[in-house]
Design an enzyme around this catalytic site. Sequence first.
Site, PDB file in Angstrom:
ATOM      1  N   ASP A  98      98.395  28.199 -11.666  1.00  0.00           N
ATOM      2  CA  ASP A  98      99.637  28.689 -11.073  1.00  0.00           C
ATOM      3  C   ASP A  98     100.411  29.457 -12.131  1.00  0.00           C
ATOM      4  O   ASP A  98     100.125  29.383 -13.315  1.00  0.00           O
ATOM      5  CB  ASP A  98     100.487  27.553 -10.505  1.00  0.00           C
ATOM      6  CG  ASP A  98     100.848  26.518 -11.559  1.00  0.00           C
ATOM      7  OD1 ASP A  98     101.295  26.893 -12.648  1.00  0.00           O
ATOM      8  OD2 ASP A  98     100.673  25.318 -11.297  1.00  0.00           O
ATOM      9  N   GLY A 102     102.927  32.875  -8.247  1.00  0.00           N
ATOM     10  CA  GLY A 102     102.112  32.317  -7.189  1.00  0.00           C
ATOM     11  C   GLY A 102     100.995  31.440  -7.708  1.00  0.00           C
ATOM     12  O   GLY A 102     100.996  31.016  -8.868  1.00  0.00           O
ATOM     13  N   ASP A 219     102.297  39.877 -22.151  1.00  0.00           N
ATOM     14  CA  ASP A 219     102.350  38.435 -21.901  1.00  0.00           C
ATOM     15  C   ASP A 219     101.101  37.764 -22.458  1.00  0.00           C
ATOM     16  O   ASP A 219     100.434  36.991 -21.763  1.00  0.00           O
ATOM     17  CB  ASP A 219     102.504  38.160 -20.410  1.00  0.00           C
ATOM     18  CG  ASP A 219     102.986  36.730 -20.128  1.00  0.00           C
ATOM     19  OD1 ASP A 219     103.527  36.099 -21.056  1.00  0.00           O
ATOM     20  OD2 ASP A 219     102.823  36.260 -18.992  1.00  0.00           O
TER      21      ASP A 219
END
Length: 375
Positions: A98, A102, A219
């Site tokens: 997760d 989502g 990220d």
Amino acid sequence: MDVPVLALIVVAGASVAVAVPCLLLAFLCRRSRSSLKPLIHQRCRSSPSRPALPVSAPDTSSSWSLYGADAGACLQKLSLADLAAATGGFSPDNIIGDGSFGFVYRAVLPSGAAVAVKRLSGDGAAGAGNREFRAELEVLGSLSHPNLARLLGYCAAGRDRILVYELLERGSLDAWLHGEADEDGEALPWPARLRVARGAAAALAFLHHGRRPPVLHRDVKSSNVLLGEGFEAKLADFGLARIVRGSPAKSHVSTQAAGTAGYVAPEIWAGVGATAKADVYSFGVLVIEIVTGHRPSWPVKTKNGEKEVDMVDWAREKIGAGQASEIMDRRMGIGGQGKEMDEAKGLLEIAWQCTDSGQKNRPTMEEAVEMMNRI
């Protein structure tokens, strides 16, 4: 000759003069379209790296493609019904991950192939989930590299935005480093950790320097590094990625802070736009995490009763003082002197350079890969 008859002849002649060129033009256009269709089909068919997926007839009222019939033609367009069936109705029992946008489900297609299905939050076309959907399609839909997770297909129906990836059965690096993946309780051994670090570095070097325009991931973290059967690293989750113009070291794509606490470069918090050097910093933090086994988001308590310190600051101080061996994860089984100890120290030295607070002092990812090749 009567005037009415003469007028009729003139009108008929004019009609023929107009109709003949129109029919000729229509014939040529039809031939042109016919000649283009096989070329598009052939280009997609020549990509053997993308496994076939079950594709339902597109619903033009609810389906959407970022690329239209050109750049996205090689990605499979799936129906919501197909993906719901493959995930058991998006059953919670099939959730394997997760994130902020989502859940990721393990899915089995009718062909028997297992894939990972990422269902983004259904907050409509203006929401963050839809922006991630567009970003991942834009980036991964046009890229191929051994150390990038492969995007296989997508679905956009109503409020649903879904991406389909290759399934990497060994899960995330985060799970292996922090005790969630290995059921036998054995830690990830040093050779596997070194291979993962090399793979992540190769992926970022490709994004920054191996393509034009460059891509910033924005990220980089252990939960976004997935592992194949041989512990090859696959960089994933490009929801925050951005394509930049010009030099990746100088191009600022956004002044909005993006990333995960513990991995984010200090200049991002200061409001400076993200550059490739911010990815380099995050990679350096990832390497420290790989070698030490500490989560970057958790502070480190050096001794009982002492104040907790930031993990990166703690590691950099030890590396700079020549005490790198003191911060290594003991579960790796590296003891004393030897080849593996030298490799681990060398990797930490690279991480020390990558996490310099001054972005100009950090190496590029190409330079980091070159240094790793010398270990």
